[in-house]
Design an enzyme around this catalytic site. Structure first.
Site, PDB file in Angstrom:
ATOM      1  N   MET A 169     -12.268  -5.317   3.812  1.00  0.00           N
ATOM      2  CA  MET A 169     -11.495  -4.452   4.727  1.00  0.00           C
ATOM      3  C   MET A 169     -11.332  -5.186   6.049  1.00  0.00           C
ATOM      4  SD  MET A 169     -10.770  -1.328   3.305  1.00  0.00           S
ATOM      5  CE  MET A 169      -9.891  -0.960   4.781  1.00  0.00           C
ATOM      6  N   ASP A 182      -4.460   4.134  -2.340  1.00  0.00           N
ATOM      7  CA  ASP A 182      -5.655   4.476  -1.567  1.00  0.00           C
ATOM      8  C   ASP A 182      -6.112   5.883  -1.898  1.00  0.00           C
ATOM      9  OD1 ASP A 182      -6.251   2.201   0.183  1.00  0.00           O
ATOM     10  OD2 ASP A 182      -4.198   2.517   0.872  1.00  0.00           O
ATOM     11  N   HIS A 241      -8.024   1.835  -4.837  1.00  0.00           N
ATOM     12  CA  HIS A 241      -9.073   1.581  -3.845  1.00  0.00           C
ATOM     13  C   HIS A 241      -9.703   2.936  -3.521  1.00  0.00           C
ATOM     14  CE1 HIS A 241      -9.868   0.327   0.651  1.00  0.00           C
ATOM     15  NE2 HIS A 241     -10.992   0.515  -0.030  1.00  0.00           N
ATOM     16  N   MET A 300     -12.015   5.224  -1.676  1.00  0.00           N
ATOM     17  CA  MET A 300     -12.846   5.421  -0.479  1.00  0.00           C
ATOM     18  C   MET A 300     -13.485   6.792  -0.609  1.00  0.00           C
ATOM     19  SD  MET A 300     -10.101   3.753   2.077  1.00  0.00           S
ATOM     20  CE  MET A 300      -8.858   3.909   0.811  1.00  0.00           C
ATOM     21  N   SER A 340       0.852  -1.196   0.000  1.00  0.00           N
ATOM     22  CA  SER A 340       0.000   0.000   0.000  1.00  0.00           C
ATOM     23  C   SER A 340       0.881   1.237   0.000  1.00  0.00           C
ATOM     24  CB  SER A 340      -0.901  -0.003   1.228  1.00  0.00           C
ATOM     25  OG  SER A 340      -1.605   1.215   1.263  1.00  0.00           O
ATOM     26  N   MET A 393      -8.787   8.663  -1.071  1.00  0.00           N
ATOM     27  CA  MET A 393      -9.769   9.004  -0.030  1.00  0.00           C
ATOM     28  C   MET A 393     -10.213  10.442  -0.222  1.00  0.00           C
ATOM     29  SD  MET A 393      -7.843   7.553   3.282  1.00  0.00           S
ATOM     30  CE  MET A 393      -6.828   6.085   3.233  1.00  0.00           C
ATOM     31  N   HIS A 436      -0.857  -0.875  -4.434  1.00  0.00           N
ATOM     32  CA  HIS A 436      -2.185  -0.510  -3.935  1.00  0.00           C
ATOM     33  C   HIS A 436      -2.215   0.993  -3.670  1.00  0.00           C
ATOM     34  CE1 HIS A 436      -6.020  -1.400  -1.941  1.00  0.00           C
ATOM     35  NE2 HIS A 436      -5.655  -0.559  -0.993  1.00  0.00           N
ATOM     36  N   ASP A 473      -7.317  -6.099   3.217  1.00  0.00           N
ATOM     37  CA  ASP A 473      -6.665  -4.793   3.339  1.00  0.00           C
ATOM     38  C   ASP A 473      -6.815  -4.282   4.769  1.00  0.00           C
ATOM     39  OD1 ASP A 473      -5.673  -2.259   2.948  1.00  0.00           O
ATOM     40  OD2 ASP A 473      -7.268  -1.570   1.613  1.00  0.00           O
TER      41      ASP A 473
HETATM   42  C1  DX5 Z   1      -6.576   2.311   4.629  1.00  0.00           C
HETATM   43  C2  DX5 Z   1      -6.164   1.628   3.390  1.00  0.00           C
HETATM   44  C3  DX5 Z   1      -5.118   0.573   3.482  1.00  0.00           C
HETATM   45  C4  DX5 Z   1      -3.878   0.865   4.289  1.00  0.00           C
HETATM   46  C5  DX5 Z   1      -3.308  -0.452   4.770  1.00  0.00           C
HETATM   47  O1  DX5 Z   1      -7.841   2.877   4.524  1.00  0.00           O
HETATM   48  O2  DX5 Z   1      -7.266   1.065   2.687  1.00  0.00           O
HETATM   49  O3  DX5 Z   1      -4.775   0.160   2.173  1.00  0.00           O
HETATM   50  O4  DX5 Z   1      -2.906   1.567   3.601  1.00  0.00           O
HETATM   51  O5  DX5 Z   1      -2.270  -0.198   5.633  1.00  0.00           O
HETATM   52  P1  DX5 Z   1      -1.641  -1.276   6.619  1.00  0.00           P
HETATM   53  O6  DX5 Z   1      -1.221  -2.436   5.801  1.00  0.00           O
HETATM   54  O7  DX5 Z   1      -0.521  -0.531   7.250  1.00  0.00           O
HETATM   55  O8  DX5 Z   1      -2.711  -1.653   7.611  1.00  0.00           O
HETATM   56 ZN    ZN Z   2      -6.761   0.254   0.677  1.00  0.00          ZN
END
Ligand code: DX5
Ligand code: ZN
Length: 227
Positions: free
Chosen positions: A146, A36, A71, A73, A9, A38, A34, A180
């Site tokens: 998740m 993210d 991903h 969000m 990520s 948001m 990956h 994730d």
């Molecule tokens: C958080 C993200 C994840 C996050 C995972 O909302 O969707 O992808 O980066 O991080 P770790 O592996 O550190 O829990």
């Molecule tokens: Zn994610």
């Protein structure tokens, strides 16, 4: 049989050096990166953090051929399909909680832009809610479970979520199932044992002295469980 896909990520990377961080992860054996995405919308916010948008994906795409596993969000994923497609995203995973009324339109549009559609569910969302999206005529190609509340990396893995993964794997032997949140050497075995094959890992990979070793350990665990 499903293939292991290890997806560091990039939320845990050094954002000021995103291109070299991406290159480093690929050289360490990452299959996917990956990303993210948001966003806070006043009145109905999804997560309490802001990260990257399509312009960053577009810039990163100029530096890497890697599969960019995005991903989203966000509360209104449909508004982002065209721009992410144009920017060079590979996978476009939206949340089921915000797509009850338009998931079919979303999936169709994501495919038409050359991306792989995926659906994600937050810890409080029952797994049954994604079944129609996997079983429809125009199905999603991945389900992201998740394993912590979305928002920030580095939180604790929620083992209770493994029931969702188990149910999905029993129903759909060939589906890509991504986990994730809180995945790393101490949690991978339980996730792999119930059938997760796409593994997002942020802090456990970027925080390790030898990220390549962690990536390889994650892959070995998925491969072993798959035998
Ligand atoms: C958080 C993200 C994840 C996050 C995972 O909302 O969707 O992808 O980066 O991080 P770790 O592996 O550190 O829990
Ligand atoms: Zn994610």
């Amino acid at each position: 049989m499903v293939e292991a896909k290890i997806a560091p990520s990039m939320l845990s990377s050094d954002f000021a050096n995103l291109a070299s961080e991406a290159e480093r992860m690929v050289s360490f054996g990452a299959d996917w990166l990956h990303m993210d995405i948001m966003l806070i919308i006043v009145c109905s916010h999804f997560v309490p953090n802001l990260t990257i948008g399509a312009p960053v994906i577009e810039s990163l795409r100029k530096h890497t051929k890697a599969y960019l596993d995005c991903h989203l969000m966000v509360t209104n994923p449909l508004d982002y399909v065209d721009q992410f497609g144009k920017a060079g995203a590979s996978g476009f995973t939206f949340h089921v909680e915000v797509s009850k009324d338009n998931w079919l339109e979303l999936v169709t549009r994501i495919k038409s832009k050359g991306m792989r559609p995926g659906v994600a569910l937050k810890p409080g969302t029952p797994v049954e809610e994604v079944y129609p999206l996997v079983e429809g005529e125009n199905p999603v190609e991945m389900v992201l479970v998740m394993t912590m509340e979305p928002g920030f990396g580095g939180q604790k893995f929620m083992p209770d979520m493994m029931d969702k993964v188990r149910k999905l794997r029993e129903k759909y032997p060939k589906l890509d199932i991504e986990v994730d949140g809180g995945l790393g050497p101490s949690t991978i075995d339980v996730a792999a044992a119930v059938g997760a094959n796409c593994i997002v890992a942020g802090s456990s990979v970027f925080g390790a002295p030898e990220p390549a070793q962690v990536i390889s350990l994650l892959r070995t665990s998925v491969d072993k469980a798959n035998k």
